[in-house]
Enzyme design. Structure first.
Site, PDB file in Angstrom:
ATOM      1  CG  ASP A  78       5.063  -1.709  -3.556  1.00 44.83           C
ATOM      2  OD1 ASP A  78       6.203  -2.068  -3.227  1.00 44.83           O
ATOM      3  OD2 ASP A  78       4.775  -0.519  -3.805  1.00 44.83           O
ATOM      4  N   GLY A  79       2.688  -5.599  -4.592  1.00 47.24           N
ATOM      5  CA  GLY A  79       1.657  -6.621  -4.385  1.00 47.24           C
ATOM      6  C   GLY A  79       2.251  -7.957  -3.979  1.00 47.24           C
ATOM      7  CG  ASN A 152       0.284  -1.437   2.836  1.00 49.03           C
ATOM      8  OD1 ASN A 152       1.281  -1.160   3.496  1.00 49.03           O
ATOM      9  ND2 ASN A 152       0.282  -1.445   1.521  1.00 49.03           N
ATOM     10  CE1 TYR A 195      -8.426   4.768  -0.334  1.00 50.39           C
ATOM     11  CE2 TYR A 195      -8.784   2.407  -0.480  1.00 50.39           C
ATOM     12  CZ  TYR A 195      -9.243   3.700  -0.627  1.00 50.39           C
ATOM     13  OH  TYR A 195     -10.516   3.917  -1.068  1.00 50.39           O
ATOM     14  CG  LEU A 197       0.004   9.822   1.183  1.00 54.18           C
ATOM     15  CD1 LEU A 197       0.325  10.774   2.327  1.00 54.18           C
ATOM     16  CD2 LEU A 197       1.270   9.437   0.445  1.00 54.18           C
TER      17      LEU A 197
END
Length: 305
Positions: A78-79, A152, A195, A197
């Site tokens: 994901d990064g 994000n 984050y 969530l």
């Protein structure tokens, strides 16, 4: 000659090997291939007491990548996907995300499926899902000191220790509100499963045109997560005398001095994800976050009422 791109995590030898193998296979089939690492999308952190340096959003596109690139294959977790978004979104390049990391919440497929996936890519048998991104800017006396593209979230907090912060917040043309909390988080629908969530915010389906504002550990029973239209920009003025830290997607940051303003708004650039089937957001929630699964297994040896 048709053009494709590959962005990979060069800190993982496995991803490097796959990237080189993919380049050879695409070139053998007559494609021109541009290669880049995901490092170019990681903006790094400013240092206190030094001038704030940054690269403008539209200058992060790697050499060889332009709007004529048909697709880019992103190899990593994901990064790497978050970094690749910053590199590809300004050129409107769709990306196929391949998981070589751990959870891979943002990834579409796996390395062991690449052989058949490449065939689908070359005949353009796929759809493209667009995800909204945010433009995050730090302003001082009307000038842009720092900016970043965010898929994000943006996070604002103290450093090095946590502690109460005071924020003056304006959403669109609505009245300014004051919030006291350990930090402040602004996320996209995509970031609502990251984050946000963990901070207690709601899950927002990717197609909902909204942003959410979440106070981190608020010092009031009245301060709760707020979801609002993404057509309205948000401005934050920290009311603290101490220096704060702003982070974007967990891999870029800037120090916020007293008097600085943070402006967050929907970006004109969208992250474009290649989908090999119809998007299955609820299926991903179930498989990777356990959404909708029973918390306690039903006993088979006892008759339930």
């Amino acid at each position: 000659m048709a053009k494709a791109g590959i962005i990979y995590n060069d800190l993982k030898p496995f991803a490097c090997r796959i990237a080189t193998d993919l380049q050879d296979k695409l070139q053998a089939r007559g494609w021109q291939v541009s290669m880049a690492t995901g490092v170019g999308g990681i903006l790094g952190y400013s240092r206190p007491g030094h001038p704030v340096c940054f690269t403008s959003i539209n200058e992060l596109v790697p050499a060889g990548f332009d709007p004529t690139v048909k697709f880019a294959i992103v190899l990593g977790g994901d990064g790497t996907v978050l970094s690749a978004c910053r590199q590809l979104a300004p050129c409107n390049i769709p990306m196929l995300t391949v998981n070589t990391g751990h959870m891979g919440f943002l990834t579409e497929t796996y390395v062991n499926q690449l052989e058949e996936v490449i065939d689908l890519l070359l005949i353009e048998k796929f759809s493209v899902e667009e995800r909204a991104t945010l433009t995050v800017q730090v302003m001082s006396q009307g000038n842009v000191l720092w900016e970043a593209l965010s898929l994000n979230e943006m996070l604002l907090h103290k450093e090095p220790l946590t502690g109460m912060c005071h924020f003056e917040i304006e959403v669109g043309k609505h009245a300014v509100v004051d919030i006291a909390a350990d930090g402040l988080l602004v996320s996209t629908p995509t970031g609502s499963t990251a984050y946000a969530l963990a901070a207690g915010g709601p899950v927002i389906a990717p197609g909902v045109p909204a942003m959410q504002l979440i106070p981190i550990c608020p010092h009031s029973l009245a301060s709760r997560a707020l979801v609002f239209a993404d057509t309205e920009p948000l401005e934050v003025v920290p009311a603290n005398r101490q220096q704060l830290v702003l982070e974007v997607d967990g891999n870029a940051g800037c120090y916020i001095a007293p008097g600085d303003r943070i402006r967050v708004q929907k970006s004109p650039y969208a992250a474009r994800f290649i989908r090999l089937g119809s998007p299955e957001f609820f299926k991903i929630l179930r498989e990777k976050l356990g959404w909708g699964l029973p918390h306690i297994a039903k006993p088979t040896s006892v008759e339930l009422p």
